[in-house]
Design a protein around this motif. Structure first.
Motif, PDB file in Angstrom:
ATOM      1  N   PHE A 148     -13.524  -8.419  -3.099  1.00 27.10           N
ATOM      2  CA  PHE A 148     -13.329  -7.216  -4.092  1.00 27.10           C
ATOM      3  C   PHE A 148     -14.056  -6.210  -3.519  1.00 27.10           C
ATOM      4  N   ALA A 149     -15.420  -6.429  -3.436  1.00 26.88           N
ATOM      5  CA  ALA A 149     -16.298  -5.268  -3.224  1.00 26.88           C
ATOM      6  C   ALA A 149     -15.846  -4.584  -1.737  1.00 26.88           C
ATOM      7  N   ASN A 150     -15.748  -5.518  -0.638  1.00 23.69           N
ATOM      8  CA  ASN A 150     -15.051  -4.702   0.599  1.00 23.69           C
ATOM      9  C   ASN A 150     -13.936  -4.006   0.587  1.00 23.69           C
ATOM     10  N   HIS A 151     -12.881  -4.317  -0.111  1.00 20.38           N
ATOM     11  CA  HIS A 151     -11.598  -3.792  -0.225  1.00 20.38           C
ATOM     12  C   HIS A 151     -11.491  -2.685  -1.153  1.00 20.38           C
ATOM     13  N   ALA A 152     -12.264  -2.888  -2.320  1.00 22.57           N
ATOM     14  CA  ALA A 152     -11.938  -1.957  -3.142  1.00 22.57           C
ATOM     15  C   ALA A 152     -12.934  -0.671  -2.997  1.00 22.57           C
ATOM     16  N   ARG A 153     -13.986  -0.952  -2.058  1.00 24.86           N
ATOM     17  CA  ARG A 153     -14.884  -0.188  -1.539  1.00 24.86           C
ATOM     18  C   ARG A 153     -15.903   0.441  -2.593  1.00 24.86           C
ATOM     19  N   VAL A 154     -16.613  -0.765  -3.539  1.00 20.21           N
ATOM     20  CA  VAL A 154     -17.323  -0.468  -4.504  1.00 20.21           C
ATOM     21  C   VAL A 154     -18.880  -0.958  -4.131  1.00 20.21           C
ATOM     22  N   THR A 155     -19.732  -0.703  -4.764  1.00 16.38           N
ATOM     23  CA  THR A 155     -21.122  -1.322  -5.053  1.00 16.38           C
ATOM     24  C   THR A 155     -21.011  -1.949  -6.087  1.00 16.38           C
ATOM     25  N   LEU A 156     -21.220  -3.408  -5.952  1.00 17.03           N
ATOM     26  CA  LEU A 156     -21.260  -4.254  -7.127  1.00 17.03           C
ATOM     27  C   LEU A 156     -22.463  -5.138  -7.250  1.00 17.03           C
ATOM     28  N   HIS A 157     -23.074  -5.052  -8.534  1.00 17.52           N
ATOM     29  CA  HIS A 157     -24.494  -5.814  -8.700  1.00 17.52           C
ATOM     30  C   HIS A 157     -23.888  -6.955  -9.860  1.00 17.52           C
ATOM     31  N   ILE A 158     -24.118  -8.227  -9.625  1.00 16.59           N
ATOM     32  CA  ILE A 158     -23.671  -9.335 -10.813  1.00 16.59           C
ATOM     33  C   ILE A 158     -25.109 -10.032 -10.604  1.00 16.59           C
ATOM     34  N   ASP A 159     -25.408 -10.071 -12.104  1.00 21.05           N
ATOM     35  CA  ASP A 159     -26.796 -10.961 -12.402  1.00 21.05           C
ATOM     36  C   ASP A 159     -26.409 -11.956 -13.594  1.00 21.05           C
ATOM     37  N   ASN A 160     -26.502 -13.284 -13.370  1.00 21.88           N
ATOM     38  CA  ASN A 160     -26.523 -14.043 -14.462  1.00 21.88           C
ATOM     39  C   ASN A 160     -27.899 -14.086 -14.815  1.00 21.88           C
ATOM     40  N   LEU A 161     -28.079 -13.537 -16.035  1.00 21.84           N
ATOM     41  CA  LEU A 161     -29.409 -13.492 -16.408  1.00 21.84           C
ATOM     42  C   LEU A 161     -30.114 -14.843 -17.136  1.00 21.84           C
ATOM     43  N   LYS A 162     -29.158 -15.522 -17.759  1.00 16.19           N
ATOM     44  CA  LYS A 162     -29.486 -16.984 -18.465  1.00 16.19           C
ATOM     45  C   LYS A 162     -28.349 -17.781 -18.562  1.00 16.19           C
ATOM     46  N   GLY A 163     -28.436 -19.151 -18.730  1.00 17.39           N
ATOM     47  CA  GLY A 163     -27.409 -19.786 -19.004  1.00 17.39           C
ATOM     48  C   GLY A 163     -27.570 -21.474 -18.345  1.00 17.39           C
ATOM     49  N   PHE A 164     -27.168 -22.308 -19.181  1.00 13.41           N
ATOM     50  CA  PHE A 164     -27.063 -23.666 -18.129  1.00 13.41           C
ATOM     51  C   PHE A 164     -25.765 -24.426 -18.350  1.00 13.41           C
ATOM     52  N   ASN A 165     -24.849 -23.728 -18.897  1.00 14.49           N
ATOM     53  CA  ASN A 165     -23.406 -24.319 -18.882  1.00 14.49           C
ATOM     54  C   ASN A 165     -22.689 -23.458 -17.879  1.00 14.49           C
ATOM     55  N   ALA A 166     -22.317 -23.950 -16.795  1.00 15.54           N
ATOM     56  CA  ALA A 166     -21.586 -23.133 -15.640  1.00 15.54           C
ATOM     57  C   ALA A 166     -20.502 -22.626 -16.178  1.00 15.54           C
ATOM     58  N   HIS A 167     -19.623 -23.231 -16.885  1.00 19.11           N
ATOM     59  CA  HIS A 167     -18.287 -22.546 -17.389  1.00 19.11           C
ATOM     60  C   HIS A 167     -18.644 -21.252 -18.148  1.00 19.11           C
ATOM     61  N   HIS A 168     -19.659 -21.393 -18.957  1.00 18.66           N
ATOM     62  CA  HIS A 168     -20.208 -20.410 -19.527  1.00 18.66           C
ATOM     63  C   HIS A 168     -20.662 -18.987 -18.675  1.00 18.66           C
ATOM     64  N   GLN A 169     -21.709 -19.732 -17.589  1.00 19.23           N
ATOM     65  CA  GLN A 169     -22.020 -18.727 -16.748  1.00 19.23           C
ATOM     66  C   GLN A 169     -20.761 -17.723 -15.893  1.00 19.23           C
ATOM     67  N   ALA A 170     -19.919 -18.660 -15.450  1.00 22.37           N
ATOM     68  CA  ALA A 170     -18.868 -17.815 -14.909  1.00 22.37           C
ATOM     69  C   ALA A 170     -18.067 -17.125 -15.951  1.00 22.37           C
ATOM     70  N   GLU A 171     -17.914 -17.428 -17.218  1.00 26.28           N
ATOM     71  CA  GLU A 171     -17.158 -16.783 -17.871  1.00 26.28           C
ATOM     72  C   GLU A 171     -17.663 -15.549 -18.313  1.00 26.28           C
ATOM     73  N   THR A 172     -19.079 -15.567 -18.430  1.00 28.31           N
ATOM     74  CA  THR A 172     -19.718 -14.249 -18.738  1.00 28.31           C
ATOM     75  C   THR A 172     -19.651 -13.202 -17.515  1.00 28.31           C
ATOM     76  N   ILE A 173     -19.725 -13.818 -16.344  1.00 25.90           N
ATOM     77  CA  ILE A 173     -19.676 -12.805 -15.166  1.00 25.90           C
ATOM     78  C   ILE A 173     -18.181 -12.214 -15.100  1.00 25.90           C
ATOM     79  N   PHE A 174     -17.116 -12.822 -15.341  1.00 24.18           N
ATOM     80  CA  PHE A 174     -15.954 -12.136 -15.133  1.00 24.18           C
ATOM     81  C   PHE A 174     -15.485 -11.352 -16.435  1.00 24.18           C
ATOM     82  N   LYS A 175     -16.123 -11.728 -17.844  1.00 28.62           N
ATOM     83  CA  LYS A 175     -15.848 -10.819 -18.646  1.00 28.62           C
ATOM     84  C   LYS A 175     -16.475  -9.630 -18.464  1.00 28.62           C
ATOM     85  N   ALA A 176     -17.641  -9.574 -18.272  1.00 29.62           N
ATOM     86  CA  ALA A 176     -18.577  -8.384 -17.937  1.00 29.62           C
ATOM     87  C   ALA A 176     -18.024  -7.616 -16.551  1.00 29.62           C
TER      88      ALA A 176
END
Length: 202
Positions: A148-176
């Motif tokens: 996505f970043a390469n072809h939308a030509r965006v600078t993209l920073h993604i940080d998971n700050l905390k979490g132990f449930n992988a489903h929750h980690q992924a879902e917070t990333i995509f919602k954010a």
């Protein structure tokens, strides 16, 4: 809804290779409608988060070599989605350009910051607590966002700050990610018709 003097920000892009056949349609000024047939159920769930929280209409049809694994399909979806965004957003006059969001889900918390800079770059700091969610390899999230970043030509920073449930980690990333996109592509009435850069182009 856009005013009569503002162009519709919609695009359809297709990608056809020996590994995948993908068509993505986007409406940046939509209502969050989502329709997808990717063959990767958890990815469909995540793409729905982008549409819903970004208020972006997404229509996706993808056929890939899933008999090998999900890699090509996930990566090429990121590429095609990025191309569709780049086409739909046009010359970027009048947009906010920058977007950011923090999103929690129970114990998990993620931050996404995006800049429609014209300079592709992914900076992703996420340590998933599991190697797979359902059948989806968590390493493939990096491939999706890199495409996505390469072809939308965006600078993209993604940080998971905390979490132990992988489903929750992924879902917070995509919602954010959806929320950050919504902010960045939004038309700013104070910037109307102007380029959000001192360089005069993005």
């Amino acid at each position: 809804m856009e005013s009569p003097d503002m162009p519709e920000r919609i695009a359809t892009v297709s990608r056809d290779t020996s590994e995948t056949q993908i068509t993505v349609s986007v409406n940046l000024d939509g209502q969050g409608h989502f329709n997808a047939e990717t063959g990767v159920p958890f990815l469909d769930h995540m793409l729905d988060q982008i549409a819903r929280h970004g208020l972006i209409d997404l229509d996706i049809v993808a056929k890939g070599d899933l008999h090998i694994d999900d890699h090509h399909t996930v990566e090429d979806l990121g590429i095609t989605l990025g191309q569709a965004f780049d086409k739909a957003i046009g010359d970027k006059r009048g947009i906010r350009r920058y977007g950011h969001a923090y999103v929690p889900l129970d114990e998990a918390l993620s931050r996404v910051v995006i800049d429609f800079s014209g300079r592709p770059g992914l900076f992703m700091n996420v340590e998933f607590t599991r190697g797979a969610i359902g059948r989806l390899d968590t390493q493939l999230f990096w491939e999706f966002f890199q495409g996505f970043a390469n072809h939308a030509r965006v600078t993209l920073h993604i940080d998971n700050l905390k979490g132990f449930n992988a489903h929750h980690q992924a879902e917070t990333i995509f919602k954010a990610f959806g929320r950050a996109l919504r902010m960045a592509v939004e038309n700013d009435p104070r910037m109307a018709g102007r380029m959000p850069s001192t360089k005069g182009s993005l």
